[in-house]
Every structure is written in C-alpha cells, then in structure tokens.
Design a protein around this motif. Structure first.
Motif, short mmCIF file in Angstrom:
data_model
loop_
_atom_site.label_atom_id
_atom_site.label_comp_id
_atom_site.label_asym_id
_atom_site.label_seq_id
_atom_site.Cartn_x
_atom_site.Cartn_y
_atom_site.Cartn_z
N TYR A 54 0.81 -1.23 0.00
CA TYR A 54 0.00 0.00 0.00
C TYR A 54 0.85 1.28 0.00
N VAL A 55 1.95 1.23 -0.72
CA VAL A 55 2.82 2.41 -0.86
C VAL A 55 2.41 3.17 -2.11
N LYS A 56 2.39 4.50 -2.02
CA LYS A 56 2.08 5.34 -3.18
C LYS A 56 3.29 6.21 -3.49
N LEU A 57 3.75 6.14 -4.74
CA LEU A 57 4.87 6.95 -5.20
C LEU A 57 4.46 7.68 -6.48
N GLY A 58 4.67 8.99 -6.51
CA GLY A 58 4.34 9.77 -7.69
C GLY A 58 2.87 10.03 -7.86
N ILE A 59 2.10 9.88 -6.78
CA ILE A 59 0.65 10.11 -6.82
C ILE A 59 0.37 11.43 -6.12
N GLY A 60 -0.46 12.30 -6.73
CA GLY A 60 -0.79 13.58 -6.12
C GLY A 60 -0.02 14.72 -6.77
N GLU A 61 -0.18 15.90 -6.21
CA GLU A 61 0.42 17.11 -6.78
C GLU A 61 1.92 17.12 -6.52
N GLU A 62 2.68 17.51 -7.55
CA GLU A 62 4.13 17.56 -7.40
C GLU A 62 4.54 18.78 -6.59
#
Length: 378
Positions: free
Chosen positions: A355-363
C-alpha cells in the motif's frame, strides 16, 4: 572484420553525479537499462560487432560491480585467443606511487605501457555511459581515407542546443578548422560525441607533451594541442541514435523510448546484437487477472498486478492490486500488494512494502536538489 591494428579504451570511471541516487553506490556505466542490460553493454557490444578484440575499460568510482561485470569478456565474445576485456583501475607505480585518474586523457596517459604492449597503429577512445549502436570500422575507414591523425565523431544537433556541447567547425571536406567548447553563439551544429580515433603515435606524443597539465583532458588539452601543432583533424558525422543518459530525465526518456510501437532505438535487430549477461532465471510469470500493456518485462519476473507503459527488469515481483505506470523497475526488486507507482525509477534490489504510493498527487518542488529532481520523476 578483425581490426588487428586498432585497440579500444573505454572511459568508465566517472561519478555520474547528475543521476544522483542511482549512482551513489554503482558506477554510471554499470547502471541497469532496458530491463536486462547495463549501460556498458553498448560500447562493448559495438567493439565486438566492429571486430575490435582488445578493449581496456578504465574504471575508478564505485567500480566493484563494474569490474566484476566487464571482466568477463565472454559476454561480448571477447574471450578468445588474442582477445580480451582488460579492467584498468588506477594502480600504484614505483616512480609515482598511487594516483587516481584526474581527467579523461590522464586516464589514457597512465596506461601508456598497457597500450604499447599491443603496439596498435590506431587507438579508439570511447565513453562508457552512452546508449547507441555504431560501427567503428566505418569510422576507421574514414580516418584512413582522409589521412587524419585525429578523427572525432560528431552528430548534428539543433542549433539552439549546440551551446551545451563541444562544437566542431569544418570545411567542405570535413576537416576541422576550429572548435568551441560550449559556445554562447555556436558557429556550427556539429557536436562532439566524445568518440575519438587517434593515430597512436600522435596521441602518445601529445600525452607526453602535456603530462604536467592539471586534470589532463581531451577536449581542454589534447585536441587543442594537436590542432595547434597542425595535425590533420577530421569530423566523422554520425546520424544514428545516440543518447547521453546523464540525467534522471534523459535516463527515464531513453528507457521509455524502448517501448514505443516502433522504437527509435531497436534492441531486436539480428545484425547488430547488444550482448549482455544472461542470468539463469525461470521464465516470467504473468498471473490471472493481471494487465500488462506496452511494457518490457524481464526474465524471472512475477507480475500479479497491473503494469502500463513501463520497463520491468529481471527477477522483479509486483504484488496483487499494485498498479505501475510510466516507471522503470530495476532487477530483483520486490513491490508489495496494493501499491501505486507513477513515473518512478526504482533501483536494483529495493523492497517496497504494501500500500505504498509513489508519484501520486500534486508535485512539490524539491528543496534539496531542485537541479536534479525537477521532472516529476520519483
């Protein structure tokens, strides 16, 4: 055709600082590329395909992996009688003690004895960190035809980008009349590729004459010396694919180009193979309900999630309900269940939990190294 009279030296000792985390513990030429290759595979394969049997690889920075990898010349067919890949790190000498390589030409100068032991007529100088296919025999034929002492491989670049390169000015016969190092107002668009053929006698004399120069370098010292002495210098124009993967963005782009429907750089050509180490791995495994679209998947990888537009190395595990997009996942990495990775580069032997998120959402702008991390790549 075997080139008995030409020996190649590959400069592979640089730090590759613009790749930052990818080269903290690995020399840039040993960085993975294209799912199963390492960057050094390309100049070594070009040498093998061009009939060059003796290749010296000059290593320095974080060289343990690179030394053990390149020393096995059999991967490129360079392990037969009278052929070989020779690893040449800085070494202690009786008259000078231990010294590091302090420049591109200094690295060659410290190995004059090695080169002399083969008595070559020509010396080919290569960089160990470019992605391209090139027949050096064609370049040597050009060198001989022109009666050159020095031939520099060049490629045309957009004139607005020329200020980033060493630029050659030539006459109609491709003889170099002048050159400029990263000029503000370039007079030509012929950029040096850092590939040189020298008559060994000419280069040896230039190295000895400039031995006291600090950080002895081809572009700063040797080429200007030869030009000033009146040695005939020629520019060999190359019009194929060539990529300097010196930044995270150029490295990411070069990998992504491999998965185009008709890739500009084709790894599947029979007549000019790129040789590499082939691990003893099982076939890749694609589980039920898995989605893989427009991607490269290396041998021995197990895919239980969804992969889109990505380059996946060998021995990688991607867990259930994990989604990978526009990413590079290097060899022997394990990614857990329920993860999301978007436009990420994941180095070798990394373990990512569930359940890791990388590169998701606003930079968010990077505060530590904005000059390196500025393209939305994780």
């Amino acid at each position: 055709m075997k080139q008995d009279n030409m020996l190649a030296m590959i400069l592979a000792g640089g730090r590759g600082t613009r790749l930052h985390d990818l080269t903290k513990k690995v020399a840039k030429p040993a960085v993975s590329y294209g799912g199963k290759y390492r960057i050094i595979d390309f100049p070594l394969s070009n040498c093998a395909n061009s009939g060059i049997d003796i290749v010296g690889v000059l290593t320095q920075y974080e060289s343990v992996l690179l030394n053990s990898y390149a020393a096995a010349g059999r991967r490129w067919g360079l392990d037969a009688k009278d052929s070989g890949v020779y690893i040449l790190p800085p070494r202690e000498k009786a008259d000078t003690g231990l010294d590091v390589y302090r420049g591109t030409a200094d690295a060659i100068s410290q190995n004059i004895d090695f080169i002399d032991s083969y008595s070559p007529e020509y010396l080919l100088i290569l960089s160990g960190d470019h992605i391209y296919k090139m027949d050096y025999e064609t370049m040597l034929d050009f060198h001989k035809e022109k009666g050159a002492d020095v031939t520099i491989a060049v490629m045309p670049v957009p004139i607005e980008e020329a200020k980033r390169f060493g630029i050659m000015i030539t006459d109609e016969d491709r003889k170099i009349t002048d050159f400029e190092e990263k000029p503000a107002n370039p007079r030509s668009n012929l950029a040096s590729m850092g590939i040189y053929i020298f008559n060994w006698k000419t280069l040896k004399e230039a190295l000895l004459a400039n031995a006291e120069q600090s950080g002895l370098d081809f572009g700063k010292h040797i080429i200007p010396y030869c030009h000033g002495k009146g040695d005939p210098l020629y520019a060999f124009e190359f019009n194929g694919y060539w990529k300097d993967v010196g930044t995270l963005n150029s490295y990411w782009q070069a990998n992504m180009e491999l998965i185009d429907i008709v890739p500009e750089f084709n790894l599947y050509e029979e007549y000019w193979k790129i040789y590499t180490r082939s691990e003893i791995l099982p076939p890749q495994y694609i589980a039920d309900n898995t989605v893989v679209e427009r991607s490269i998947i290396g041998e021995g990888s197990e895919i239980y999630g969804k992969v889109y537009n990505s380059v996946i190395g060998c021995g990688v595990t991607i867990g259930k309900d994990t989604v990978i997009r526009d990413s590079i996942i290097m060899n022997n990495t394990v990614i857990g269940d329920g993860c999301e990775l978007n436009k990420a580069i994941v180095a070798e032997r990394v373990s990512i939990g569930n359940y890791v998120k990388l590169g998701i959402g606003e930079e968010v702008e990077n505060e530590t190294d904005p000059h390196i991390y500025n393209n939305g790549i994780v």
